[in-house]
Scaffold this active site. Structure first.
Site, short mmCIF file in Angstrom:
data_model
loop_
_atom_site.label_atom_id
_atom_site.label_comp_id
_atom_site.label_asym_id
_atom_site.label_seq_id
_atom_site.Cartn_x
_atom_site.Cartn_y
_atom_site.Cartn_z
N HIS A 198 -6.29 1.84 -4.29
CA HIS A 198 -5.65 1.17 -3.64
C HIS A 198 -4.19 -0.10 -3.54
O HIS A 198 -4.78 -0.82 -4.59
CB HIS A 198 -6.10 1.71 -1.81
CG HIS A 198 -6.99 0.64 -2.03
ND1 HIS A 198 -7.17 -0.13 -0.81
CD2 HIS A 198 -7.38 0.04 -2.18
CE1 HIS A 198 -7.72 -1.37 -0.57
NE2 HIS A 198 -8.63 -1.07 -2.37
N CYS A 205 1.09 -1.18 -0.19
CA CYS A 205 -0.11 0.23 -0.11
C CYS A 205 0.90 1.64 0.39
O CYS A 205 0.61 1.96 -1.18
CB CYS A 205 -1.16 -0.18 0.87
SG CYS A 205 0.08 -0.16 2.72
N HIS A 251 -2.51 1.23 6.82
CA HIS A 251 -2.61 1.07 5.53
C HIS A 251 -3.22 2.49 4.60
O HIS A 251 -3.62 3.61 4.89
CB HIS A 251 -3.95 0.03 5.04
CG HIS A 251 -4.48 -0.21 3.45
ND1 HIS A 251 -3.45 -0.93 2.99
CD2 HIS A 251 -5.25 0.46 3.32
CE1 HIS A 251 -3.89 -1.32 2.08
NE2 HIS A 251 -5.07 -0.45 1.92
#
Length: 393
Positions: free
Chosen positions: A368, A308, A356
């Site tokens: 993402h 990420c 994240h």
């Protein structure tokens, strides 16, 4: 008088090998064993529900994400420390070269002193590895030329510098070793969490997997609904800002009749700074869209796969902005913004541990790299609990 014989009937002692005794003993033993087992055996643990499995798997993936950030942090620290160690070792080698050159020069002075018949201690001083003990002898220093004295002073300085560099390099190597140990630990933690999640999923039946997929669809649908609501709110806010801007502009035109036409405007892309950010965001999102479909791989920074924070770092690099490697550092860059004020290009962070991150693309959606086993994709920002958002530039 003769003793009277006993009239009691003698007892018959049963032998242990008697079938009757054997049967009774076995029966009693069985009853006792069963009673003991019944009393001590724990009740069978019910199988986890699909909801519990989903929660467990999601938790493991999240823990793996946190461990991935630890791995990224340790890897960055290790690389930085390696560069520092290399620089220190190079500097220490250069110091050693200078020290040896000065030592050779002192040796030449000692040879000249010897050939000139000077006193022996002078030669001893020049040739000593550590001339410190001789340095304070005034009578010896008075026999040297200024050039010789400078060479001795340089030698002492270089000795101290070389020793200091060696100590510094040793400490830096120790720090590097610690960073590498942390790197290995984080890597092992990621692998363990992912292995446990895969093991849980592999034990599900086809029916259970179908039910799990249905739960996932419901979760995605709810997240999408919230994204659409945010999109409506943002559109309404923009329309109101545009209306206010038009009214303000109309008021200036009809007010004094001397308006200069230098109004700054409002809304997205209205000011120079907004326009500059929008231009960068376009590059960021163009890059991110081009990565859709590429696999998530923990620790990866492209170009064939990403985690990420690796994706967000690479995307913003396209716009000329250098982001740190981890989510924990990226969240500190730029300006914090509320969810309602998000603009395309902003970074959205998730979970309380900030493990994240995704790139906001507008309308409540982001691009993402989700998790292992998934590819880079567009998804609602409400798919996970939001921690906060930043505008990097």
């Amino acid at each position: 008088m003769p003793a009277l014989a006993s009239h009691r009937k003698p007892r018959t002692r049963l032998r242990a090998t008697s079938p009757a005794v054997g049967l009774t003993t076995a029966a009693l033993a069985s009853v006792t064993l069963l009673s003991t087992q019944t009393a001590t055996a724990a009740p069978a643990k019910p199988a986890p529900t699909i909801e519990e499995v989903q929660k467990k798997v999601d938790g493991l993936f999240r823990q793996a994400g946190t461990a991935t950030q630890k791995y990224n942090e340790a890897k960055s620290a290790s690389a930085k420390q390696r560069d520092e160690v290399d620089a220190l070792l190079k500097a220490a080698a250069e110091r050693a070269d200078k020290l040896n050159e000065t030592r050779r020069e002192l040796g030449r002075y000692a040879t000249a002193q010897y050939r000139g018949g000077s006193i022996a201690p002078t030669a001893t001083f020049f040739l000593a590895d550590d001339p410190q003990s001789y340095f304070d002898q005034d009578q010896l220093m008075s026999r040297m030329t200024s050039r010789q004295q400078k060479a001795v002073a340089d030698f002492r300085t270089q000795q101290r510098e070389a020793a200091a560099k060696r100590v510094e390099a040793t400490k830096s190597l120790q720090t590097l070793t610690e960073s590498q140990a942390e790197l290995r630990t984080s890597k092992q933690e990621v692998q363990e969490k992912l292995s446990e999640a895969r093991s849980l999923l592999s034990k599900l039946t086809a029916e259970e997997k179908a039910r799990l997929a249905e739960l996932e669809r419901k979760k995605e649908a709810e997240a999408k609904r919230k994204a659409e609501e945010l999109a409506r709110q943002q559109a309404a806010a923009k329309a109101e800002a545009d209306r206010a801007a038009k009214e303000a502009a109309a008021g200036q035109d009809t007010g004094s009749g001397t308006g200069s036409g230098t109004g700054t405007g409002t809304g997205t892309g209205g000011t120079g700074s907004d326009a500059g950010y929008a231009s960068k965001a376009e590059k960021v999102l163009a890059f991110a869209r081009a990565q859709i479909g590429k696999p998530y791989v923990w620790g990866a920074t492209g170009p064939s796969s990403y985690d990420c924070s690796g994706l967000t770092q690479a995307a913003w690099k396209e716009a000329g902005v250098t982001l740190p490697r981890t989510t924990w550092d990226q969240v500190k860059v730029g300006t914090r913004v509320a969810t309602a004020d998000l603009q395309p290009g902003d970074l959205v962070f998730f979970y309380d541990d900030i493990s994240h991150v995704g790139i906001y693309k507008g309308d409540g959606m982001m691009i993402h790299a989700p998790k292992p086993g998934a590819n880079v994709r567009e998804e609602s920002i409400y798919y996970m609990p939001i921690y906060g958002s930043v505008r990097p530039a």
